[in-house]
Design a protein around this motif. Structure first.
Motif, PDB file in Angstrom:
ATOM      1  N   ARG A 127      50.890  34.566  48.381  1.00  7.86           N
ATOM      2  CA  ARG A 127      50.451  33.764  49.487  1.00  7.86           C
ATOM      3  C   ARG A 127      49.228  33.029  49.555  1.00  7.86           C
ATOM      4  O   ARG A 127      48.914  32.042  49.979  1.00  7.86           O
ATOM      5  N   ALA A 128      48.317  33.946  49.727  1.00  8.97           N
ATOM      6  CA  ALA A 128      46.782  33.928  49.622  1.00  8.97           C
ATOM      7  C   ALA A 128      46.298  33.014  48.641  1.00  8.97           C
ATOM      8  O   ALA A 128      45.611  31.811  48.540  1.00  8.97           O
ATOM      9  N   ALA A 129      46.986  33.085  47.321  1.00 10.13           N
ATOM     10  CA  ALA A 129      46.588  32.225  46.196  1.00 10.13           C
ATOM     11  C   ALA A 129      47.035  30.971  46.577  1.00 10.13           C
ATOM     12  O   ALA A 129      46.501  29.997  45.553  1.00 10.13           O
ATOM     13  N   GLU A 130      47.839  30.508  47.396  1.00  2.27           N
ATOM     14  CA  GLU A 130      48.082  29.147  47.402  1.00  2.27           C
ATOM     15  C   GLU A 130      47.225  28.215  48.526  1.00  2.27           C
ATOM     16  O   GLU A 130      47.219  27.124  48.628  1.00  2.27           O
ATOM     17  N   HIS A 131      46.111  28.917  48.756  1.00  2.00           N
ATOM     18  CA  HIS A 131      45.126  28.190  49.553  1.00  2.00           C
ATOM     19  C   HIS A 131      44.284  27.325  49.032  1.00  2.00           C
ATOM     20  O   HIS A 131      43.955  27.925  47.708  1.00  2.00           O
ATOM     21  N   PRO A 132      44.112  26.118  49.128  1.00  4.27           N
ATOM     22  CA  PRO A 132      43.229  25.114  48.370  1.00  4.27           C
ATOM     23  C   PRO A 132      41.913  25.813  48.096  1.00  4.27           C
ATOM     24  O   PRO A 132      41.401  25.407  47.269  1.00  4.27           O
ATOM     25  N   GLY A 133      41.509  26.670  49.043  1.00  3.38           N
ATOM     26  CA  GLY A 133      39.924  27.022  48.601  1.00  3.38           C
ATOM     27  C   GLY A 133      39.917  28.418  47.895  1.00  3.38           C
ATOM     28  O   GLY A 133      38.773  28.887  47.648  1.00  3.38           O
ATOM     29  N   GLY A 134      40.989  28.789  47.315  1.00  2.00           N
ATOM     30  CA  GLY A 134      41.110  30.101  46.383  1.00  2.00           C
ATOM     31  C   GLY A 134      41.129  31.290  47.481  1.00  2.00           C
ATOM     32  O   GLY A 134      40.986  31.169  48.698  1.00  2.00           O
ATOM     33  N   VAL A 135      41.366  32.416  46.581  1.00  2.00           N
ATOM     34  CA  VAL A 135      41.791  33.712  47.362  1.00  2.00           C
ATOM     35  C   VAL A 135      40.295  34.290  47.575  1.00  2.00           C
ATOM     36  O   VAL A 135      39.255  34.206  46.963  1.00  2.00           O
ATOM     37  N   VAL A 136      40.455  35.057  48.955  1.00  2.16           N
ATOM     38  CA  VAL A 136      38.994  35.691  49.277  1.00  2.16           C
ATOM     39  C   VAL A 136      39.812  37.178  49.097  1.00  2.16           C
ATOM     40  O   VAL A 136      40.366  37.545  50.380  1.00  2.16           O
ATOM     41  N   ASP A 137      39.474  38.034  48.303  1.00  3.13           N
ATOM     42  CA  ASP A 137      40.088  39.198  48.263  1.00  3.13           C
ATOM     43  C   ASP A 137      39.172  40.368  48.943  1.00  3.13           C
ATOM     44  O   ASP A 137      38.156  40.735  48.434  1.00  3.13           O
ATOM     45  N   LEU A 138      39.487  40.683  50.183  1.00  2.67           N
ATOM     46  CA  LEU A 138      38.624  41.690  50.903  1.00  2.67           C
ATOM     47  C   LEU A 138      39.592  43.175  51.160  1.00  2.67           C
ATOM     48  O   LEU A 138      39.430  43.892  51.757  1.00  2.67           O
ATOM     49  N   SER A 139      40.464  43.391  50.226  1.00  2.00           N
ATOM     50  CA  SER A 139      41.315  44.474  50.019  1.00  2.00           C
ATOM     51  C   SER A 139      40.956  45.541  49.579  1.00  2.00           C
ATOM     52  O   SER A 139      41.328  46.826  49.801  1.00  2.00           O
ATOM     53  N   ILE A 140      40.179  45.263  48.380  1.00  2.00           N
ATOM     54  CA  ILE A 140      39.620  46.571  47.825  1.00  2.00           C
ATOM     55  C   ILE A 140      37.977  46.753  47.731  1.00  2.00           C
ATOM     56  O   ILE A 140      37.587  45.683  47.373  1.00  2.00           O
ATOM     57  N   GLY A 141      37.641  47.821  47.903  1.00  2.00           N
ATOM     58  CA  GLY A 141      36.115  48.034  47.906  1.00  2.00           C
ATOM     59  C   GLY A 141      35.255  48.027  46.624  1.00  2.00           C
ATOM     60  O   GLY A 141      34.831  49.155  46.467  1.00  2.00           O
ATOM     61  N   THR A 142      35.700  47.237  45.882  1.00  2.00           N
ATOM     62  CA  THR A 142      35.043  47.314  44.493  1.00  2.00           C
ATOM     63  C   THR A 142      33.588  46.506  44.649  1.00  2.00           C
ATOM     64  O   THR A 142      33.618  45.132  44.736  1.00  2.00           O
ATOM     65  N   PRO A 143      32.453  46.910  44.387  1.00  2.00           N
ATOM     66  CA  PRO A 143      31.368  46.169  44.364  1.00  2.00           C
ATOM     67  C   PRO A 143      31.329  45.036  43.279  1.00  2.00           C
ATOM     68  O   PRO A 143      31.973  45.009  42.288  1.00  2.00           O
TER      69      PRO A 143
END
Length: 365
Positions: free
Chosen positions: A20-36
């Protein structure tokens, strides 16, 4: 849950939200995993390259340079004095990151039968490690009076996912409880360099442990503080008798930190500048995200330290996940971390400044 049944890998259940997030026109902001996401500092990269000629096997014990650097870091940054790091019985050893150690510690300690006590809201791997060793799990944020067969206690301060910091008084209560029962108390302190509103105290600090570390272990990691998650660089320190039990098992199992990584770890532990730089980056991202989340109608609970914001809208966490996915933002549902987290979501600060700014813009639009 039985000793033979591992839980589903929790992040797999986020696939619909990611789609669902990938459908956003500005792209995904992935804040789900704490990887540097920031570059690994030169102090590590240079040391790694200089040690790249490594034809022999490393040792599970760790190099003398690394153990000395680790003891110096514990003293300088945390006020902790461990027993002689080069003594016949080790007080500090390297680990292949911290997750591996968390998952295997009950097994490495040879625990058989009994209950592992973990926080009410907790990193899932504490439970996984108990399951792998055939042990039961009890969730409790205070020393329990009604557990008949405790064999291990996990503390996590600063906590993942909620950023909660245990006070010295709370830590002392757990230490006393464990020592009265002969139960090891192990503190996961992987975010100890990232205190914001509160300065975290190590379980090994003399104000908590007293003059000796009997029955106590602390786990640390370079993943976040040194932006080196890909190096798989962790530390175990504390009671030499417990450290030695873990070391002996690791020798037999071949759980060895590569030699070049050990060199990079020693260099990183001797350099405070890159840690302060990482801290300033995360602090700035935290300030921007927190203000945006609150403008959006979320409440931030705890979050006084660590790499996450623990957010609620006083609704089921999956409802909040879906709301944020509609904005192109992916977060971790609090249910991943236990029943007590079911009305929160976790937002990681480990995204680029550009992606953090994108999330801020969407939350405040």
């Amino acid at each position: 849950m039985t000793s033979r049944s591992l839980p589903d890998f929790p992040w797999d259940s986020l696939r619909p939200a990611r789609a669902r997030a990938a459908e956003h026109p500005g792209g995904v902001v992935d804040l789900s995993i704490g990887t540097p996401v920031d570059p690994t500092p030169d102090v590590l990269r240079t040391a790694l390259a200089d040690a790249a000629d490594a034809p022999g096997y490393p040792t599970a014990l760790g190099t003398a340079d690394l153990r000395t650097a680790a003891a110096d870091w514990l003293s300088r940054r945390l006020g902790v004095t461990v027993a002689d790091p080069l003594g016949a019985v080790p007080s500090v050893i390297p680990t292949v990151g911290s997750k591996e150690l968390v998952a295997l510690l009950p097994t490495l300690l040879g625990l058989q039968g009994g209950t592992v006590v973990i926080p009410e809201v907790a990193y899932p791997t504490y439970e996984v490690g108990a399951v792998v060793a055939g042990l039961s799990v009890l969730r409790s944020d205070t020393p329990p009076a009604d557990v008949a067969d405790p064999v291990l206690v996990w503390l996590n301060s600063p906590g993942n996912p909620h950023g909660r910091v245990l006070s010295p008084e709370q830590l002392r209560a757990w230490v006393a409880w464990g020592r009265e029962r002969g139960v090891p108390v192990v503190a996961d302190e992987c975010y100890v360099e990232l205190g914001w509103d509160v300065a975290p105290t190590s379980v090994l600090h003399p104000s908590v442990a007293g003059p000796m570390h009997d029955g106590l272990l602390a786990v640390h990691s370079l993943s976040k503080q040194s932006t080196a998650a890909g190096y798989r660089a962790g530390l175990l320190s504390g009671d030499p008798a417990l450290v030695a039990r873990v070391w002996e098992a690791r020798r037999h199992l071949g759980l060895l930190v590569p030699g070049p990584v050990q060199a990079a770890m020693a260099a990183a532990l001797g350099d405070d500048g890159h840690v302060e730089l990482a801290r300033s980056r995360y602090g700035a991202r935290r300030d921007r995200l927190r203000a945006a989340v609150e403008a959006w109608g979320g409440r931030v609970d705890h979050s006084e330290a660590g790499l996450y914001l623990w957010v609620t809208r006083d609704e089921d966490c999956w409802t909040t996940v879906d709301r944020l996915a509609d904005l192109g933002v992916v977060v971790a549902p609090g249910a991943f971390y236990g029943p007590a987290g079911e009305r929160h979501v976790r937002l990681a600060l480990t995204a680029t400044d550009e992606r953090v700014d994108a999330a801020v813009a969407r939350l405040t639009a």
